[in-house]
Write a protein that holds these residues in place. Structure first.
Motif, mmCIF file in Angstrom:
data_model
loop_
_atom_site.group_PDB
_atom_site.id
_atom_site.type_symbol
_atom_site.label_atom_id
_atom_site.label_comp_id
_atom_site.label_asym_id
_atom_site.label_seq_id
_atom_site.Cartn_x
_atom_site.Cartn_y
_atom_site.Cartn_z
ATOM 1 N N LYS A 64 0.817 -1.204 0.000
ATOM 2 C CA LYS A 64 0.000 0.000 0.000
ATOM 3 C C LYS A 64 0.858 1.263 0.000
ATOM 4 N N THR A 65 1.962 1.223 0.741
ATOM 5 C CA THR A 65 2.866 2.368 0.780
ATOM 6 C C THR A 65 3.489 2.615 -0.587
ATOM 7 N N TYR A 66 3.957 1.539 -1.235
ATOM 8 C CA TYR A 66 4.546 1.680 -2.562
ATOM 9 C C TYR A 66 3.508 2.153 -3.576
ATOM 10 N N GLY A 67 2.307 1.585 -3.486
ATOM 11 C CA GLY A 67 1.260 1.987 -4.417
ATOM 12 C C GLY A 67 0.899 3.446 -4.278
ATOM 13 N N TYR A 68 0.808 3.906 -3.039
ATOM 14 C CA TYR A 68 0.474 5.314 -2.793
ATOM 15 C C TYR A 68 1.579 6.218 -3.333
ATOM 16 N N ALA A 69 2.839 5.812 -3.114
ATOM 17 C CA ALA A 69 3.959 6.633 -3.567
ATOM 18 C C ALA A 69 3.959 6.790 -5.084
ATOM 19 N N LEU A 70 3.426 5.797 -5.796
ATOM 20 C CA LEU A 70 3.378 5.862 -7.251
ATOM 21 C C LEU A 70 2.102 6.503 -7.773
ATOM 22 N N GLY A 71 1.131 6.728 -6.890
ATOM 23 C CA GLY A 71 -0.093 7.396 -7.301
ATOM 24 C C GLY A 71 -1.256 6.475 -7.563
ATOM 25 N N LEU A 72 -1.184 5.220 -7.089
ATOM 26 C CA LEU A 72 -2.273 4.263 -7.308
ATOM 27 C C LEU A 72 -3.376 4.440 -6.265
ATOM 28 N N PRO A 73 -4.604 4.070 -6.609
ATOM 29 C CA PRO A 73 -5.688 4.120 -5.621
ATOM 30 C C PRO A 73 -5.414 3.116 -4.501
ATOM 31 N N ALA A 74 -5.478 3.565 -3.263
ATOM 32 C CA ALA A 74 -5.165 2.700 -2.125
ATOM 33 C C ALA A 74 -6.083 1.486 -2.064
ATOM 34 N N ALA A 75 -7.361 1.658 -2.402
ATOM 35 C CA ALA A 75 -8.308 0.553 -2.316
ATOM 36 C C ALA A 75 -7.983 -0.543 -3.331
ATOM 37 N N TRP A 76 -7.526 -0.141 -4.530
ATOM 38 C CA TRP A 76 -7.156 -1.155 -5.520
ATOM 39 C C TRP A 76 -5.949 -1.951 -5.040
ATOM 40 N N VAL A 77 -4.957 -1.267 -4.493
ATOM 41 C CA VAL A 77 -3.767 -1.952 -3.979
ATOM 42 C C VAL A 77 -4.149 -2.888 -2.840
ATOM 43 N N ASP A 78 -5.088 -2.445 -2.012
ATOM 44 C CA ASP A 78 -5.534 -3.250 -0.875
ATOM 45 C C ASP A 78 -6.214 -4.529 -1.329
ATOM 46 N N GLU A 138 11.054 17.185 0.767
ATOM 47 C CA GLU A 138 12.304 17.068 1.500
ATOM 48 C C GLU A 138 13.204 16.016 0.845
ATOM 49 N N LYS A 139 14.496 16.103 1.181
ATOM 50 C CA LYS A 139 15.466 15.164 0.605
ATOM 51 C C LYS A 139 15.066 13.728 0.870
ATOM 52 N N ARG A 140 14.679 13.402 2.099
ATOM 53 C CA ARG A 140 14.321 12.028 2.421
ATOM 54 C C ARG A 140 13.079 11.571 1.667
ATOM 55 N N THR A 141 12.165 12.491 1.413
ATOM 56 C CA THR A 141 10.971 12.154 0.639
ATOM 57 C C THR A 141 11.365 11.791 -0.780
ATOM 58 N N ARG A 142 12.244 12.590 -1.366
ATOM 59 C CA ARG A 142 12.691 12.302 -2.734
ATOM 60 C C ARG A 142 13.504 11.014 -2.797
ATOM 61 N N GLN A 143 14.321 10.778 -1.774
ATOM 62 C CA GLN A 143 15.070 9.526 -1.726
ATOM 63 C C GLN A 143 14.120 8.329 -1.700
ATOM 64 N N ARG A 144 13.100 8.430 -0.859
ATOM 65 C CA ARG A 144 12.145 7.326 -0.716
ATOM 66 C C ARG A 144 11.358 7.097 -2.001
ATOM 67 N N MET A 145 10.926 8.184 -2.637
ATOM 68 C CA MET A 145 10.141 8.045 -3.865
ATOM 69 C C MET A 145 10.991 7.485 -4.998
ATOM 70 N N LEU A 146 12.261 7.909 -5.060
ATOM 71 C CA LEU A 146 13.149 7.377 -6.092
ATOM 72 C C LEU A 146 13.438 5.893 -5.849
ATOM 73 N N SER A 147 13.591 5.502 -4.589
ATOM 74 C CA SER A 147 13.831 4.094 -4.271
ATOM 75 C C SER A 147 12.652 3.229 -4.688
ATOM 76 N N THR A 148 11.437 3.727 -4.438
ATOM 77 C CA THR A 148 10.241 2.994 -4.846
ATOM 78 C C THR A 148 10.206 2.838 -6.359
ATOM 79 N N LEU A 149 10.489 3.939 -7.050
ATOM 80 C CA LEU A 149 10.473 3.916 -8.511
ATOM 81 C C LEU A 149 11.535 2.953 -9.048
ATOM 82 N N SER A 150 12.706 2.968 -8.448
ATOM 83 C CA SER A 150 13.781 2.089 -8.895
ATOM 84 C C SER A 150 13.416 0.620 -8.698
ATOM 85 N N ALA A 151 12.747 0.309 -7.579
ATOM 86 C CA ALA A 151 12.321 -1.074 -7.333
ATOM 87 C C ALA A 151 11.312 -1.526 -8.387
#
Length: 418
Positions: A64-78, A138-151
């Motif tokens: 759900k966290t990864y899906g949200y970070a990419l912009g997916l509907p939380a209910a669909w991911v759930d 913030e830097k940590r937010t961008r780091q986290r979002m880039l890590s999700t995208l890379s995965a």
């Protein structure tokens, strides 16, 4: 939100169902084949590729966290993997409460440009990161979002969908490299402040007839978080997560990567949990009924809403902020910065201050690795190889608060470990 995102029906069709009795609510299903995703010829194909990636993660909170970070509907991911996690955890961002950067989530950003995410190059990823920076991420937010995208792209590359990972960028050049010198933004709580949180939780104001239930739940939440749990691990606990192993009461916790670990209950946490569950059962005039499709009442959430539903991470965050404000002068300067990870952070720092072995702390909190240490052998763990009691003792030793009995903790009727 930019007007051109209005056409992104595929990411807006599915909404979280209102919080009602989950036994009576069937979440709507999203027909991606009929949806419109700007720049994507066959949304159903992309949906299947995304689902194939996300369902590799055993922890529903992670999905759900990864899906949200990419912009997916939380209910669909759930609903992925046949609904796995819908009752086993409510982790992840709350539905219907998008953050200020939600319109810049990767899939939404691509859609606003009419670009198929599978056609993205490193240049598009860098442009996206720069826009996040300009929007105040913030830097940590961008780091986290880039890590999700890379995965995500690493999976597509492995599956042969894309030729290379466009998110495999030089992070140091982007100013996103991590170093030991980077200061943690997490506030550092003292043992005295944790004690103040526990006291404030016990006195949490409530004018309804459920005052005792809500107060004891608040104490249980704070008490369990003093064990170093992640918030996703806390909300994912069921009543049958409480077990006996080696004669000791402990929690069987599902952590990152689908890895289980054993967390020993301190006298502090065990007492808080026992009193909360007893009040919860008394209030409901019976043991909590089993959820639909379950045969055991023990599979109900460890920390529940008044009607027995599972609390979300947002619920826990909100509760902690309320408790922190109630705590008065002890937390006056940091009340608006209190969140579950701050208590996890406090567990590690207090444990090390009390001279706990770093390997023991690593095993307690479920860190995958620590430099210069090896994976800790779970089979050799005993009560002497946990820092939990050291942390509880430090909290209880705060002046003005008499220490509790040194007797072994009395835990609520656990299920013997197999």
């Amino acid at each position: 939100m930019p007007a051109d995102l209005d056409a992104l029906v595929v990411l807006e069709t599915l909404r979280e169902a209102p919080e009602r009795d989950r036994a009576e609510v069937d979440r709507p299903k999203l027909d991606w084949a009929a949806a419109d995703w700007p720049g994507v010829e066959n949304p159903a194909e992309l949906q299947a590729q995304i689902a194939d990636w996300l369902t590799q993660y055993a922890n529903a909170g992670t999905r759900k966290t990864y899906g949200y970070a990419l912009g997916l509907p939380a209910a669909w991911v759930d609903d992925l993997a046949g609904g796995i996690g819908r009752e086993s955890t409510a982790g992840g961002p709350p539905g219907g409460r998008p953050g200020v950067l939600h319109h810049l989530a990767w899939f939404r950003w691509c859609a606003s440009r009419g670009m198929d995410p599978r056609a993205a190059t490193g240049n598009e990823v860098k442009a996206w990161l720069h826009q996040l920076d300009a929007a105040g991420a913030e830097k940590r937010t961008r780091q986290r979002m880039l890590s999700t995208l890379s995965a995500f792209y690493a999976h597509l590359t492995e599956a042969g969908v894309v030729p290379a990972n466009p998110a495999a960028l030089n992070r140091a050049r982007l100013g996103l490299g991590s170093t030991a010198r980077d200061a943690s933004p997490t506030i550092r709580l003292t043992a005295g402040q944790l004690r103040a949180l526990l006291d404030a939780a016990a006195d949490l104001p409530n004018r309804t007839r459920y005052r005792d239930l809500y107060a004891r739940r608040a104490v249980a939440v704070v008490g369990l978080l003093t064990l170093g749990l992640r918030v996703s691990e806390l909300v994912g606990l069921d009543r049958d997560s409480l077990v006996l192993s080696g004669g000791e009461p402990m929690l069987r916790v599902l952590g990152k990567g689908g890895v289980h670990r054993e967390v020993y209950l301190t006298n502090l946490a065990a007492t808080a949990l026992t009193e909360y569950l007893a009040e919860r059962d008394r209030t409901s005039e019976a043991a909590t009924p089993a959820l639909r499709g379950r045969t055991s009442a023990n599979r109900s959430p460890m920390i529940a809403t008044r009607v027995g539903g599972r609390c979300s991470r947002f619920d826990i965050n909100t509760l902690l902020r309320r408790v922190a404000v109630q705590a008065g002068p002890a937390l006056a300067e940091v009340a608006d910065k209190i969140h579950p990870h701050a208590l996890r952070h406090a567990y590690v720092t207090i444990a090390l201050e009390q001279d706990a072995r770093i390997q023991h702390v690593q095993a307690d909190v479920g860190h995958a690795t620590i430099a210069t240490t090896q994976y800790y052998d779970r089979g050799r763990r005993t009560r002497d190889t946990t820092a939990a009691d050291l942390v509880a003792a430090a909290i209880e030793a705060v002046p003005g608060h008499p220490a509790t009995s040194a007797a072994q903790p009395t835990a609520p009727a656990p299920t013997p470990a197999s």
